[in-house]
Design an enzyme around this catalytic site. Structure first.
Site, short mmCIF file in Angstrom:
data_model
loop_
_atom_site.label_atom_id
_atom_site.label_comp_id
_atom_site.label_asym_id
_atom_site.label_seq_id
_atom_site.Cartn_x
_atom_site.Cartn_y
_atom_site.Cartn_z
N CYS A 1 76.43 19.34 32.07
CA CYS A 1 75.14 19.44 32.77
C CYS A 1 74.34 20.62 32.21
CB CYS A 1 75.33 19.63 34.27
SG CYS A 1 76.19 18.28 35.08
N CYS B 1 79.10 22.44 36.12
CA CYS B 1 79.36 21.36 35.16
C CYS B 1 78.89 21.74 33.75
CB CYS B 1 78.63 20.10 35.66
SG CYS B 1 78.43 18.80 34.45
#
Length: 102
Positions: free
Chosen positions: A34, A31
């Site tokens: 993230c 991600c």
């Protein structure tokens, strides 16, 4: 100064959040947002006392993500004595992160 705790099971997660304040970063290695959020969370953990910080990879412990209905990542949650107190979906800048834990 708190270190990020990597959680590998639902049982471990439940035990850690059961007492006091706990900040949880739900994320995944693939991600992009993230990866941008993680260093900011680490800095927050290093300067914040009295709160435990958990790094939870949703691919490794999917049952916890499902339990708390984490549909998008990063999702940041604050728990107090095992109960969900706050939740934020998406990237947060340092100022918002500071306010989130207060």
């Amino acid at each position: 100064m708190a270190e990020m705790i990597k959680v590998s099971s639902k049982e471990e997660f439940d035990k850690i959040i059961s007492e006091g304040k706990t900040f949880v970063d739900f994320n995944a290695t693939w991600c992009g947002p993230c990866k941008m959020q993680m260093p900011l969370v680490h800095m927050l953990a290093q300067k914040t006392e009295g709160i435990k910080f958990i790094d939870l990879d949703v691919d490794l412990v999917p049952e916890v993500a499902q339990q708390y209905q984490v549909m998008s990542i990063p999702t940041l949650m604050l728990f107090e004595d095992g109960k969900e107190a706050k939740k934020n979906v998406g990237f947060m800048d340092p100022t918002k992160l500071d306010n989130f834990v207060k």
